[in-house]
Design an enzyme around this catalytic site. Sequence first.
Site, PDB file in Angstrom:
ATOM      1  N   LEU A  25       0.858  -1.186   0.000  1.00  0.00           N
ATOM      2  CA  LEU A  25       0.000   0.000   0.000  1.00  0.00           C
ATOM      3  C   LEU A  25       0.889   1.229   0.000  1.00  0.00           C
ATOM      4  CD1 LEU A  25      -3.222   0.714   1.954  1.00  0.00           C
ATOM      5  CD2 LEU A  25      -1.321   2.335   2.150  1.00  0.00           C
ATOM      6  N   SER A  30      -0.983  10.544  -6.232  1.00  0.00           N
ATOM      7  CA  SER A  30      -1.574  11.333  -7.316  1.00  0.00           C
ATOM      8  C   SER A  30      -0.523  11.897  -8.258  1.00  0.00           C
ATOM      9  CB  SER A  30      -2.420  12.482  -6.752  1.00  0.00           C
ATOM     10  OG  SER A  30      -1.623  13.393  -6.016  1.00  0.00           O
ATOM     11  N   SER A  31       0.723  12.038  -7.774  1.00  0.00           N
ATOM     12  CA  SER A  31       1.789  12.608  -8.605  1.00  0.00           C
ATOM     13  C   SER A  31       3.138  12.273  -7.981  1.00  0.00           C
ATOM     14  CB  SER A  31       1.631  14.137  -8.713  1.00  0.00           C
ATOM     15  OG  SER A  31       1.769  14.739  -7.427  1.00  0.00           O
ATOM     16  N   GLY A  32       4.197  12.688  -8.662  1.00  0.00           N
ATOM     17  CA  GLY A  32       5.528  12.638  -8.090  1.00  0.00           C
ATOM     18  C   GLY A  32       6.022  11.261  -7.711  1.00  0.00           C
ATOM     19  N   ILE A  33       6.717  11.189  -6.577  1.00  0.00           N
ATOM     20  CA  ILE A  33       7.341   9.940  -6.139  1.00  0.00           C
ATOM     21  C   ILE A  33       6.293   8.856  -5.926  1.00  0.00           C
ATOM     22  CG2 ILE A  33       8.681   8.838  -4.311  1.00  0.00           C
ATOM     23  CD1 ILE A  33      10.068  11.508  -3.831  1.00  0.00           C
ATOM     24  N   GLY A  34       5.167   9.216  -5.329  1.00  0.00           N
ATOM     25  CA  GLY A  34       4.143   8.209  -5.054  1.00  0.00           C
ATOM     26  C   GLY A  34       3.617   7.565  -6.315  1.00  0.00           C
ATOM     27  N   TYR A 169       8.116  22.277   8.150  1.00  0.00           N
ATOM     28  CA  TYR A 169       8.282  21.074   7.336  1.00  0.00           C
ATOM     29  C   TYR A 169       9.425  20.216   7.867  1.00  0.00           C
ATOM     30  CZ  TYR A 169       9.300  18.182   3.237  1.00  0.00           C
ATOM     31  OH  TYR A 169       9.548  17.118   2.396  1.00  0.00           O
TER      32      TYR A 169
END
Length: 297
Positions: A25, A30-34, A169
């Site tokens: 999982l 939705s974008s990028g590394i994931g 952050y």
Amino acid sequence: MNQRVSIVRKAPAMSATPRTDRTVLITGTSSGIGLAAAVAAARAGWRTVATLRDTTRADALRKAAAEAGVELDIRRLDVTDEASVAAAIDGVISDYGRLDAVVNNAGAGHLGTLENDSLADVRKVMEVNFFGVLSVSKAALPHLRAVGGRLITVTSVGGVVGQPFNEAYCAAKFAVEGYMESLAPVAGTLGVSVSVLEPGAVATEFVNNIGVDLEAGIDAGAYTGALRHYIDRTVEQFLDGTAQTPAGAAEAVMEALDAERPAFRIQTTDWARAFVGTKLADVDGSAVQALTGSWVG
């Protein structure tokens, strides 16, 4: 309610490695590394549950999976909503009977400094980047224990080196690193491998989601000059070709998923290793302060 959208391989010539019963999982796909990690995991033969907070934003994910000729199970998971987390994890167990790995990738950027930020701003950053990771990890751990699974968290070089105007952050990423570093030997006694991945600059939409409208100009009060200097330096880093691609960072995710004994701390580039190394060898903090101080002029 879980949303599941299967994407079927279209072209035999592009077929993935034969499927196994290993289930991973991944959050924030939705974008990028994931997104890149979800496609890479499916290509490597993992049954991949790709989750995101808003499934109406899954078009890019669906397109990438179709182009790669792989199959994904796309579901909703909001890391800041415990009911959503529980529903997603329970749904995976109900449908597949096991969960072998979790990749905590969902996160949110924030640019600001203490005097200008509200404490609500800081809490929001912590909620997504720290407590969201803990929520998913806590729900998954019983199932990872059952199979000797892997808990992988994408942090940042900002989880090791504090960076100007990234106070909230970096604090969240420091917290994640400290928590996982402490958890790793405990989870290891029960067969669960814990790792953190530390990317540097990655050419994704992430840099566009930090809450600063560059076209509208920069007004940070007494800190305006320093912030302008920092932003100029950071934008140059993202434009000069040194930023890593999401696919490159996803290779490190696959290393953590597939290595026989993955390291606890994995940097995704040589630059990231050198940058993190500066901090880990900097006993009195002077080297880091000299380096990051130059970023704000």
